[in-house]
Design an enzyme around this catalytic site. Structure first.
Site, PDB file in Angstrom:
ATOM      1  N   GLN A   1       0.824  -1.210   0.000  1.00 43.66           N
ATOM      2  CA  GLN A   1       0.000   0.000   0.000  1.00 43.66           C
ATOM      3  C   GLN A   1       0.863   1.269   0.000  1.00 43.66           C
ATOM      4  O   GLN A   1       0.465   2.292  -0.549  1.00 43.66           O
ATOM      5  CB  GLN A   1      -0.934  -0.036   1.215  1.00 43.66           C
ATOM      6  CG  GLN A   1      -2.200   0.774   1.068  1.00 43.66           C
ATOM      7  CD  GLN A   1      -3.298   0.051   0.297  1.00 43.66           C
ATOM      8  OE1 GLN A   1      -3.525  -1.133   0.487  1.00 43.66           O
ATOM      9  NE2 GLN A   1      -3.992   0.771  -0.567  1.00 43.66           N
TER      10      GLN A   1
ATOM     11  N   GLY B   1     -12.586  -0.554   2.736  1.00 43.05           N
ATOM     12  CA  GLY B   1     -12.950  -1.943   2.450  1.00 43.05           C
ATOM     13  C   GLY B   1     -11.813  -2.742   1.832  1.00 43.05           C
ATOM     14  O   GLY B   1     -10.809  -2.202   1.390  1.00 43.05           O
ATOM     15  N   ASP B   2     -11.975  -4.039   1.840  1.00 47.00           N
ATOM     16  CA  ASP B   2     -11.112  -4.990   1.137  1.00 47.00           C
ATOM     17  C   ASP B   2     -11.921  -6.295   1.095  1.00 47.00           C
ATOM     18  O   ASP B   2     -13.150  -6.249   1.280  1.00 47.00           O
ATOM     19  CB  ASP B   2      -9.758  -5.168   1.866  1.00 47.00           C
ATOM     20  CG  ASP B   2      -8.722  -5.888   1.004  1.00 47.00           C
ATOM     21  OD1 ASP B   2      -8.147  -5.260   0.114  1.00 47.00           O
ATOM     22  OD2 ASP B   2      -8.504  -7.105   1.203  1.00 47.00           O
TER      23      ASP B   2
ATOM     24  N   ASN C   1     -16.224  -7.141  -5.361  1.00 40.46           N
ATOM     25  CA  ASN C   1     -16.280  -5.737  -5.748  1.00 40.46           C
ATOM     26  C   ASN C   1     -15.393  -5.433  -6.957  1.00 40.46           C
ATOM     27  O   ASN C   1     -15.851  -4.815  -7.930  1.00 40.46           O
ATOM     28  CB  ASN C   1     -15.869  -4.875  -4.541  1.00 40.46           C
ATOM     29  CG  ASN C   1     -15.773  -3.411  -4.900  1.00 40.46           C
ATOM     30  OD1 ASN C   1     -14.715  -2.919  -5.256  1.00 40.46           O
ATOM     31  ND2 ASN C   1     -16.892  -2.701  -4.853  1.00 40.46           N
TER      32      ASN C   1
ATOM     33  N   LYS D   1       1.721   1.820  -3.709  1.00 43.84           N
ATOM     34  CA  LYS D   1       0.493   2.062  -4.465  1.00 43.84           C
ATOM     35  C   LYS D   1      -0.043   3.463  -4.177  1.00 43.84           C
ATOM     36  O   LYS D   1      -0.368   4.230  -5.088  1.00 43.84           O
ATOM     37  CB  LYS D   1      -0.560   1.021  -4.053  1.00 43.84           C
ATOM     38  CG  LYS D   1      -1.869   1.131  -4.797  1.00 43.84           C
ATOM     39  CD  LYS D   1      -3.005   0.370  -4.119  1.00 43.84           C
ATOM     40  CE  LYS D   1      -2.709  -1.084  -3.930  1.00 43.84           C
ATOM     41  NZ  LYS D   1      -3.905  -1.843  -3.481  1.00 43.84           N
TER      42      LYS D   1
ATOM     43  N   LYS E   1      -2.790  -1.191   6.601  1.00 46.62           N
ATOM     44  CA  LYS E   1      -3.772  -2.240   6.286  1.00 46.62           C
ATOM     45  C   LYS E   1      -4.223  -2.883   7.578  1.00 46.62           C
ATOM     46  O   LYS E   1      -3.498  -2.858   8.574  1.00 46.62           O
ATOM     47  CB  LYS E   1      -3.129  -3.304   5.397  1.00 46.62           C
ATOM     48  CG  LYS E   1      -4.125  -4.168   4.639  1.00 46.62           C
ATOM     49  CD  LYS E   1      -4.575  -3.486   3.363  1.00 46.62           C
ATOM     50  CE  LYS E   1      -5.668  -4.241   2.653  1.00 46.62           C
ATOM     51  NZ  LYS E   1      -5.888  -3.697   1.290  1.00 46.62           N
TER      52      LYS E   1
HETATM   53  P1  NDP Z   1     -14.588  -9.124  -2.257  1.00 46.85           P
HETATM   54  O1  NDP Z   1     -14.684  -9.705  -0.912  1.00 46.85           O
HETATM   55  O2  NDP Z   1     -15.638  -8.207  -2.752  1.00 46.85           O
HETATM   56  O3  NDP Z   1     -14.443 -10.282  -3.351  1.00 46.85           O
HETATM   57  C1  NDP Z   1     -13.399 -11.203  -3.310  1.00 46.85           C
HETATM   58  C2  NDP Z   1     -13.662 -12.269  -4.357  1.00 46.85           C
HETATM   59  O4  NDP Z   1     -12.554 -13.147  -4.417  1.00 46.85           O
HETATM   60  C3  NDP Z   1     -14.864 -13.132  -4.035  1.00 46.85           C
HETATM   61  O5  NDP Z   1     -15.456 -13.557  -5.231  1.00 46.85           O
HETATM   62  C4  NDP Z   1     -14.256 -14.294  -3.275  1.00 46.85           C
HETATM   63  O6  NDP Z   1     -15.029 -15.475  -3.345  1.00 46.85           O
HETATM   64  C5  NDP Z   1     -12.950 -14.463  -4.003  1.00 46.85           C
HETATM   65  N1  NDP Z   1     -11.930 -14.966  -3.071  1.00 46.85           N
HETATM   66  C6  NDP Z   1     -11.529 -14.413  -1.920  1.00 46.85           C
HETATM   67  N2  NDP Z   1     -10.613 -15.165  -1.314  1.00 46.85           N
HETATM   68  C7  NDP Z   1     -10.430 -16.204  -2.095  1.00 46.85           C
HETATM   69  C8  NDP Z   1      -9.611 -17.330  -2.013  1.00 46.85           C
HETATM   70  N3  NDP Z   1      -8.773 -17.528  -0.972  1.00 46.85           N
HETATM   71  N4  NDP Z   1      -9.650 -18.215  -3.038  1.00 46.85           N
HETATM   72  C9  NDP Z   1     -10.489 -18.019  -4.090  1.00 46.85           C
HETATM   73  N5  NDP Z   1     -11.310 -16.967  -4.215  1.00 46.85           N
HETATM   74  C10 NDP Z   1     -11.274 -16.079  -3.242  1.00 46.85           C
HETATM   75  O7  NDP Z   1     -13.162  -8.413  -2.317  1.00 46.85           O
HETATM   76  P2  NDP Z   1     -12.628  -7.318  -3.348  1.00 46.85           P
HETATM   77  O8  NDP Z   1     -13.213  -7.535  -4.690  1.00 46.85           O
HETATM   78  O9  NDP Z   1     -12.757  -6.008  -2.703  1.00 46.85           O
HETATM   79  O10 NDP Z   1     -11.073  -7.678  -3.366  1.00 46.85           O
HETATM   80  C11 NDP Z   1     -10.492  -8.555  -4.333  1.00 46.85           C
HETATM   81  C12 NDP Z   1      -9.003  -8.291  -4.422  1.00 46.85           C
HETATM   82  O11 NDP Z   1      -8.783  -6.926  -4.814  1.00 46.85           O
HETATM   83  C13 NDP Z   1      -8.210  -8.456  -3.118  1.00 46.85           C
HETATM   84  O12 NDP Z   1      -6.906  -8.890  -3.431  1.00 46.85           O
HETATM   85  C14 NDP Z   1      -8.146  -7.019  -2.584  1.00 46.85           C
HETATM   86  O13 NDP Z   1      -7.061  -6.856  -1.703  1.00 46.85           O
HETATM   87  C15 NDP Z   1      -7.943  -6.270  -3.874  1.00 46.85           C
HETATM   88  N6  NDP Z   1      -8.272  -4.839  -3.884  1.00 46.85           N
HETATM   89  C16 NDP Z   1      -9.497  -4.397  -3.476  1.00 46.85           C
HETATM   90  C17 NDP Z   1      -9.784  -3.052  -3.534  1.00 46.85           C
HETATM   91  C18 NDP Z   1     -11.138  -2.521  -3.178  1.00 46.85           C
HETATM   92  O14 NDP Z   1     -11.332  -1.308  -3.314  1.00 46.85           O
HETATM   93  N7  NDP Z   1     -12.075  -3.329  -2.738  1.00 46.85           N
HETATM   94  C19 NDP Z   1      -8.793  -2.071  -3.968  1.00 46.85           C
HETATM   95  C20 NDP Z   1      -7.560  -2.649  -4.442  1.00 46.85           C
HETATM   96  C21 NDP Z   1      -7.336  -3.992  -4.373  1.00 46.85           C
HETATM   97  P3  NDP Z   1     -16.416 -15.622  -2.506  1.00 46.85           P
HETATM   98  O15 NDP Z   1     -17.447 -14.881  -3.316  1.00 46.85           O
HETATM   99  O16 NDP Z   1     -16.652 -17.094  -2.444  1.00 46.85           O
HETATM  100  O17 NDP Z   1     -16.157 -14.996  -1.182  1.00 46.85           O
HETATM  101  O1  2IT Z   2      -5.970  -2.682  -1.527  1.00 45.53           O
HETATM  102  C1  2IT Z   2      -6.507  -1.554  -1.574  1.00 45.53           C
HETATM  103  O2  2IT Z   2      -5.977  -0.604  -2.148  1.00 45.53           O
HETATM  104  C2  2IT Z   2      -7.821  -1.390  -0.944  1.00 45.53           C
HETATM  105  N1  2IT Z   2      -8.365  -2.361  -0.429  1.00 45.53           N
HETATM  106  C3  2IT Z   2      -8.473  -0.046  -0.910  1.00 45.53           C
HETATM  107  C4  2IT Z   2      -7.927   0.779   0.217  1.00 45.53           C
HETATM  108  C5  2IT Z   2      -8.618   2.099   0.453  1.00 45.53           C
HETATM  109  O3  2IT Z   2      -8.200   2.753   1.422  1.00 45.53           O
HETATM  110  O4  2IT Z   2      -9.524   2.474  -0.293  1.00 45.53           O
END
Ligand code: NDP
Ligand code: 2IT
Length: 444
Positions: A111, A165-166, A240, A114, A126
């Site tokens: 982070q 969120g994450d 997401n 980034k 985090k």
């Molecule tokens: P969500 O919880 O909305 O979705 C995560 C998705 O990934 C779900 O479909 C989940 O499956 C699947 N998943 C999670 N863990 C595993 C695993 N161990 N094996 C297989 N599938 C898995 O999270 P986000 O979409 O927010 O985050 C996804 C990625 O993006 C993460 O790496 C996060 O750190 C990164 N990220 C998120 C940001 C954000 O703004 N939200 C910003 C930047 C990066 P299921 O539906 O079964 O739970």
């Molecule tokens: O991995 C990431 O950059 C996030 N989950 C978003 C962090 C944030 O503060 O919006």
């Protein structure tokens, strides 16, 4: 031994039980070699690499809460405040049973770079918990979030540390946590981002990570004389990031044919139906089998497998280490041209190297998924001026930020004779700003 190697050895020794943290540090320090070599004496004297790989502080705490049967449950909570050289700590909260200190440290470390790339004033942090939100009632989620925030509220603040969120933390969880913070501290402030629109949230934050990923991917394609129009895209995840990446890719004229969750994956020859996916994942919080049941063109498969589908562009959007060397080989064999990471560290180091060596344009998560945290920083700005901007205004700023990130990482790679190595470019461009601020601020 070089300074980079010395610090890598030290990090491995001091954090031996944290493989993901070691992986993240190894990737970054290896790609910073040319910058460090050019400034070795100065950086070494100031222990820049030792300081940037050691969090400012890390909190671990008990999170007791009562389930619907009246049973007390105990989870472990974390917040790692990694580096605030360029702004308040900023980074998400992950709620997933796999969460441990090493995972939070790897995410907090990434982070730093980034957030620097966004060009906005935010440092790296985090947090999260090993709490599993799956199958919990709304009341149980609230009980957990309130207990988690009761402890976390001691360490955060709008000018100190601003979580978001994450994985496992969305608008519902942020709402419960915000309510508890307000109740304990008695202040209505922008202490969290990703808030609901009626209490300080920003338009376009929900879409920002996925949309931003596509704005950067589109710019990359454009600079290589290509476009998104007519391309076949493979996406992993169904949360997401995956949902809004799929939506934007389709708006740009591409066809997204896959998605996946923690139990299985979908191949949809007609292209993913985003409205249906949102209904299954955001509203019902159900498994992808429900998507397949409602969509004749979709096949559901158990386990993992999206990378075996032929595509032009692959966008890993689920979790760390989900794209392995064998997957990279399959993608290259199928003619994939471009991989941009929506998730944090989804591609292993050997898979990344294989893709790069085989001419795939590869952009790591620190650059490609920075749109989420960038828009969080825009939410912080709106909260500070007590105003709300329109969707179009925020979205235009996000596009501009992602296009600039692409050009900054491209330029940084070129400056150090590594044209096309966007991983190195991102690490270098992110590092330069942080290191300048650290040097200016003295030993701290
Ligand atoms: P969500 O919880 O909305 O979705 C995560 C998705 O990934 C779900 O479909 C989940 O499956 C699947 N998943 C999670 N863990 C595993 C695993 N161990 N094996 C297989 N599938 C898995 O999270 P986000 O979409 O927010 O985050 C996804 C990625 O993006 C993460 O790496 C996060 O750190 C990164 N990220 C998120 C940001 C954000 O703004 N939200 C910003 C930047 C990066 P299921 O539906 O079964 O739970
Ligand atoms: O991995 C990431 O950059 C996030 N989950 C978003 C962090 C944030 O503060 O919006």
């Amino acid at each position: 031994m070089s300074y980079v190697d010395e610090v890598l050895e030290l990090v491995k020794k001091k954090n031996a039980s944290e493989p993901e943290f070691i992986q993240a540090v190894t990737e970054v320090l290896n790609s910073l070699r040319p910058v460090v070599e050019a400034n070795e004496e100065l950086y070494k004297k100031n222990a820049i690499l030792e300081r940037i790989t050691e969090p400012d502080r890390q909190f671990m705490f008990r999170v007791p809460w009562v389930d619907d049967k009246g049973q007390v449950q105990v989870n472990r909570g974390f917040r790692v405040q990694f580096n605030n050289a360029i702004g308040p700590y900023k980074g998400g909260l992950r709620l997933h049973p796999s969460v441990n200190l090493g995972i939070i440290k790897f995410l907090g470390f990434e982070q730093i770079f980034k957030n620097s790339l966004t060009s906005l004033p935010i440092g790296g942090g985090k947090g999260g918990s090993d709490f599993d939100p799956k199958g919990k009632s709304d009341r149980e989620i609230m009980a957990f979030c309130q207990s988690f925030m009761t402890e976390l509220s001691k360490y955060i603040g709008a000018d100190v540390d601003v979580p978001a969120g994450d994985i496992g933390t969305g608008a519902r969880e942020i709402g419960f946590m915000f309510g508890q913070y307000k109740r304990i501290r008695g202040t209505f402030e922008g202490v969290l981002t990703g808030k609901g629109l009626t209490y300080g949230g920003s338009l376009a934050r929900t879409e920002a990570t996925g949309y931003g990923l596509l704005y950067l991917t589109q710019e990359l394609m454009k600079c290589h004389g290509e476009s998104m129009e007519g391309k076949t895209v493979v996406v992993s995840g169904a949360g997401n990031v995956a949902i809004y990446a799929t939506q934007k890719a389709q708006q740009m004229g591409a066809k997204v044919v896959t998605c996946s969750d923690s139990t299985g994956w979908i191949y949809d020859s007609e292209g993913i139906d985003v409205a249906l996916l949102k209904e299954v994942k955001e509203v019902k919080r159900a498994r992808l089998t429900e998507y397949a049941a409602a969509r004749p063109s979709a096949e559901y498969h158990e386990g993992r497998g999206v990378w075996q589908i032929k595509c032009d562009i692959a966008l890993p959007c689920a979790t760390q280490n989900e794209l392995l060397l064998e997957d990279a080989k399959q993608l290259v064999a199928n003619g994939c041209k471009c991989v941009c990471e929506g998730a944090n560290m989804p591609t292993t180091i050997d898979a990344t190297e294989y893709l790069q060596q085989n001419g795939v344009w590869f952009v790591g998560g620190k650059a490609a998924n920075a749109g989420g945290v960038a828009t969080s920083a825009l939410e912080m700005s709106q909260n500070s001026e007590r105003l709300s901007w329109s969707f179009e205004e925020v979205d235009a700023k996000l596009q501009n930020i992602m296009v600039n990130i692409y050009h900054n990482i491209d330029d940084a790679a070129k400056r150090y004779g590594m044209e096309g190595n966007y991983v190195a470019g991102a690490n270098i461009a992110g590092f330069e700003k942080v290191v300048n601020a650290m040097l200016a601020q003295g030993v701290c």
